[in-house]
Design a protein around this motif. Sequence first.
Motif, PDB file in Angstrom:
ATOM      1  N   SER A 239      71.785  38.647  49.437  1.00  0.00           N
ATOM      2  CA  SER A 239      73.208  37.948  49.193  1.00  0.00           C
ATOM      3  C   SER A 239      73.236  37.049  48.022  1.00  0.00           C
ATOM      4  N   LYS A 240      72.207  36.326  47.920  1.00  0.00           N
ATOM      5  CA  LYS A 240      72.399  35.641  46.642  1.00  0.00           C
ATOM      6  C   LYS A 240      70.727  35.067  46.208  1.00  0.00           C
ATOM      7  N   THR A 241      70.528  34.651  45.090  1.00  0.00           N
ATOM      8  CA  THR A 241      69.235  34.220  44.583  1.00  0.00           C
ATOM      9  C   THR A 241      69.301  32.839  43.932  1.00  0.00           C
ATOM     10  N   VAL A 242      68.739  31.946  43.852  1.00  0.00           N
ATOM     11  CA  VAL A 242      68.474  30.740  43.214  1.00  0.00           C
ATOM     12  C   VAL A 242      67.141  30.785  42.554  1.00  0.00           C
ATOM     13  N   ASN A 243      67.166  30.799  41.179  1.00  0.00           N
ATOM     14  CA  ASN A 243      66.091  30.882  40.366  1.00  0.00           C
ATOM     15  C   ASN A 243      65.511  29.584  39.699  1.00  0.00           C
ATOM     16  N   VAL A 244      64.681  29.009  39.851  1.00  0.00           N
ATOM     17  CA  VAL A 244      64.179  27.876  39.203  1.00  0.00           C
ATOM     18  C   VAL A 244      62.688  27.885  38.356  1.00  0.00           C
ATOM     19  N   ASP A 245      63.161  27.239  37.072  1.00  0.00           N
ATOM     20  CA  ASP A 245      61.924  27.542  36.113  1.00  0.00           C
ATOM     21  C   ASP A 245      62.380  26.052  35.159  1.00  0.00           C
ATOM     22  N   VAL A 246      61.071  25.666  34.680  1.00  0.00           N
ATOM     23  CA  VAL A 246      61.276  24.353  33.888  1.00  0.00           C
ATOM     24  C   VAL A 246      61.638  24.946  32.602  1.00  0.00           C
ATOM     25  N   ALA A 247      61.359  26.153  32.156  1.00  0.00           N
ATOM     26  CA  ALA A 247      61.395  26.545  30.985  1.00  0.00           C
ATOM     27  C   ALA A 247      62.793  26.884  30.552  1.00  0.00           C
ATOM     28  N   ASN A 248      63.310  26.405  29.457  1.00  0.00           N
ATOM     29  CA  ASN A 248      64.700  26.676  29.019  1.00  0.00           C
ATOM     30  C   ASN A 248      65.023  28.011  28.856  1.00  0.00           C
ATOM     31  N   ARG A 249      64.170  28.952  28.130  1.00  0.00           N
ATOM     32  CA  ARG A 249      64.317  30.319  27.937  1.00  0.00           C
ATOM     33  C   ARG A 249      64.667  31.018  29.031  1.00  0.00           C
ATOM     34  N   SER A 250      64.311  30.615  30.369  1.00  0.00           N
ATOM     35  CA  SER A 250      64.504  31.448  31.607  1.00  0.00           C
ATOM     36  C   SER A 250      65.867  31.737  31.737  1.00  0.00           C
ATOM     37  N   LYS A 251      66.617  30.482  31.295  1.00  0.00           N
ATOM     38  CA  LYS A 251      68.211  30.745  31.749  1.00  0.00           C
ATOM     39  C   LYS A 251      68.760  32.118  31.287  1.00  0.00           C
ATOM     40  N   GLU A 252      68.473  32.203  29.915  1.00  0.00           N
ATOM     41  CA  GLU A 252      69.134  33.155  29.130  1.00  0.00           C
ATOM     42  C   GLU A 252      68.515  34.686  29.687  1.00  0.00           C
ATOM     43  N   ARG A 253      67.278  34.488  29.811  1.00  0.00           N
ATOM     44  CA  ARG A 253      66.568  35.689  29.906  1.00  0.00           C
ATOM     45  C   ARG A 253      66.894  36.115  31.364  1.00  0.00           C
ATOM     46  N   THR A 254      67.124  35.369  32.260  1.00  0.00           N
ATOM     47  CA  THR A 254      67.258  35.902  33.615  1.00  0.00           C
ATOM     48  C   THR A 254      68.592  36.356  33.793  1.00  0.00           C
ATOM     49  N   ARG A 255      69.518  35.901  33.083  1.00  0.00           N
ATOM     50  CA  ARG A 255      71.131  36.204  32.933  1.00  0.00           C
ATOM     51  C   ARG A 255      70.955  37.621  32.431  1.00  0.00           C
ATOM     52  N   GLU A 256      70.229  37.936  31.410  1.00  0.00           N
ATOM     53  CA  GLU A 256      70.092  39.199  30.602  1.00  0.00           C
ATOM     54  C   GLU A 256      69.440  40.209  31.658  1.00  0.00           C
ATOM     55  N   GLN A 257      68.621  39.817  32.633  1.00  0.00           N
ATOM     56  CA  GLN A 257      67.924  41.005  33.773  1.00  0.00           C
ATOM     57  C   GLN A 257      69.028  41.263  34.676  1.00  0.00           C
ATOM     58  N   PHE A 258      69.881  40.121  35.203  1.00  0.00           N
ATOM     59  CA  PHE A 258      70.768  40.896  36.111  1.00  0.00           C
ATOM     60  C   PHE A 258      71.724  41.545  35.255  1.00  0.00           C
ATOM     61  N   GLU A 259      72.142  41.086  34.135  1.00  0.00           N
ATOM     62  CA  GLU A 259      73.395  41.870  33.570  1.00  0.00           C
ATOM     63  C   GLU A 259      72.985  43.472  33.371  1.00  0.00           C
ATOM     64  N   VAL A 260      71.637  43.688  32.622  1.00  0.00           N
ATOM     65  CA  VAL A 260      71.293  45.092  32.462  1.00  0.00           C
ATOM     66  C   VAL A 260      71.214  46.042  33.400  1.00  0.00           C
ATOM     67  N   ASN A 261      71.175  45.283  34.866  1.00  0.00           N
ATOM     68  CA  ASN A 261      71.220  45.995  36.299  1.00  0.00           C
ATOM     69  C   ASN A 261      72.575  45.997  36.815  1.00  0.00           C
ATOM     70  N   GLY A 262      73.667  45.855  36.052  1.00  0.00           N
ATOM     71  CA  GLY A 262      75.028  45.989  36.516  1.00  0.00           C
ATOM     72  C   GLY A 262      75.122  44.780  37.615  1.00  0.00           C
ATOM     73  N   LEU A 263      74.089  43.571  37.659  1.00  0.00           N
ATOM     74  CA  LEU A 263      74.519  42.611  38.581  1.00  0.00           C
ATOM     75  C   LEU A 263      75.514  41.342  37.806  1.00  0.00           C
ATOM     76  N   ASP A 264      76.143  40.660  38.588  1.00  0.00           N
ATOM     77  CA  ASP A 264      76.795  39.636  37.959  1.00  0.00           C
ATOM     78  C   ASP A 264      76.148  38.363  38.099  1.00  0.00           C
ATOM     79  N   PRO A 265      75.548  37.748  36.968  1.00  0.00           N
ATOM     80  CA  PRO A 265      74.755  36.662  37.131  1.00  0.00           C
ATOM     81  C   PRO A 265      75.366  35.392  37.734  1.00  0.00           C
ATOM     82  N   GLU A 266      76.824  35.489  37.566  1.00  0.00           N
ATOM     83  CA  GLU A 266      77.629  34.470  38.347  1.00  0.00           C
ATOM     84  C   GLU A 266      77.516  34.347  39.586  1.00  0.00           C
ATOM     85  N   GLY A 267      76.942  35.357  40.311  1.00  0.00           N
ATOM     86  CA  GLY A 267      76.562  35.331  41.915  1.00  0.00           C
ATOM     87  C   GLY A 267      75.059  34.822  42.065  1.00  0.00           C
ATOM     88  N   HIS A 268      74.626  34.241  40.995  1.00  0.00           N
ATOM     89  CA  HIS A 268      73.121  33.626  41.281  1.00  0.00           C
ATOM     90  C   HIS A 268      73.130  32.425  40.565  1.00  0.00           C
TER      91      HIS A 268
END
Length: 392
Positions: A239-268
């Motif tokens: 239903s929802k995921t919460v992602n926690v990582d201390v590295a800055n780059r993780s934010k943009e990379r995680t958004r990207e992985q959601f997007e390329v699978n047609g998932l809306d990163p705003e829901g996470h």
Amino acid sequence: MKKLEVRKLAADRIRKGYPALEDYDFQRKGEAEEGDFVKLVDSSHTFVGLGYIGTEKKTAGWVLSLDETDQLDAKFFDRQFRLARQKRTAFYADDQTTAFRFFNGEGDGVGGLTIDYYEGYYVFTWYSEGIYKHKDLILQAFRVAVPDFKGIYEKLRYPNAPIKTQFVEGLEASEPLAVLENGIRYNVYLNEGWMTGIFLDQRNVRRKIMEEWGLGRKVLNAFSYTGAFSVAAAMGGASKTVNVDVANRSKERTREQFEVNGLDPEGHEIRVMDVFDYFDYAKKHQLRFDLIVLDPPTFARTKKRTFSVEKDYTELVKDAIQVLSKDGVLITSTNAWTVSRDDFFDKVNEGLEELGVDAYLMDEQGLPEDFAVSAEYPEGHYLKVFVLERTS
Ligand code: SAH
């Protein structure tokens, strides 16, 4: 080839197939240099094995053959690569998974070298300067055994290596390069540091999360890196995921992985912060999760604290349990080769016991098949994953 005498216990071990060499195995290691191919003999000068000197954290080199008639030439490595390829026929044939380990060090006969396959590109990781000295020979063999490669990249993972990563030959891959794993798309970057964006050894865990453990659940992914576990969960109906990582780059990379699978990163949620601070926050706000994934690095130092699997995993489990819903699922994972499966199990169990929480071991995972492990070197089986379902 230089002859090098090994102590009696080492000789016995090597003859039984143990592939790793350590400093104290040798009578006079000083006679050999980093990278030397050596003929190992016992105190009566009888042949024991062929190997090379290559300094890694725990090992001083690797045994390559127990056959005295073998030559450590291009043909030898060509044979290892052909065998590795044969073993992975099913992976090459699977069009839903286009990234896997092609060659797994001693598990495929050459310790100190791994090669990962990403959509036709091969990423070599050299673990010592010694093995890297044989790069030309090994690549020569590789080109013959695997002539259809698109391109080659390499990572140098030994202290004082001049670089971390570089393109070697063939075609350059796009950055990012899209790969598939069980039908899910992941964007990888073959030429950025030591890591590519996905840890291929967790494939089976991601698959189970997608197929069984994600559905309808609210997920906390601690140490989330590029969010690979979360994408698998979301594709499996979380239903929802919460992602926690201390590295800055993780934010943009995680958004990207959601997007390329047609998932809306705003829901996470993607939070760049210390996992331990997040647990404090989650406890304070009485948040609850139905699936929590703990997959920390073996050792990490952040601005505030250090974390080590050996010392701190029990505390981590306790933190997680306090925000796990009553019938929630907890996935605990470690790739620390210094912690055995049983010791790791104890650490996890201790966390449950200290909080008086009941859970049962629903599943256990380890390295997938492409991460070949030598039967004589069980230490090579570094990945340990327990999946617990809470019952009280
Ligand atoms: N679970 C990930 C891989 C984790 S790699 C996956 O399956 O893809 C380890 C990650 O832990 C790194 O991205 C690093 O930035 C992060 N990390 C290390 N210490 C941390 C801490 N104290 N809090 C949050 N993240 C941390």
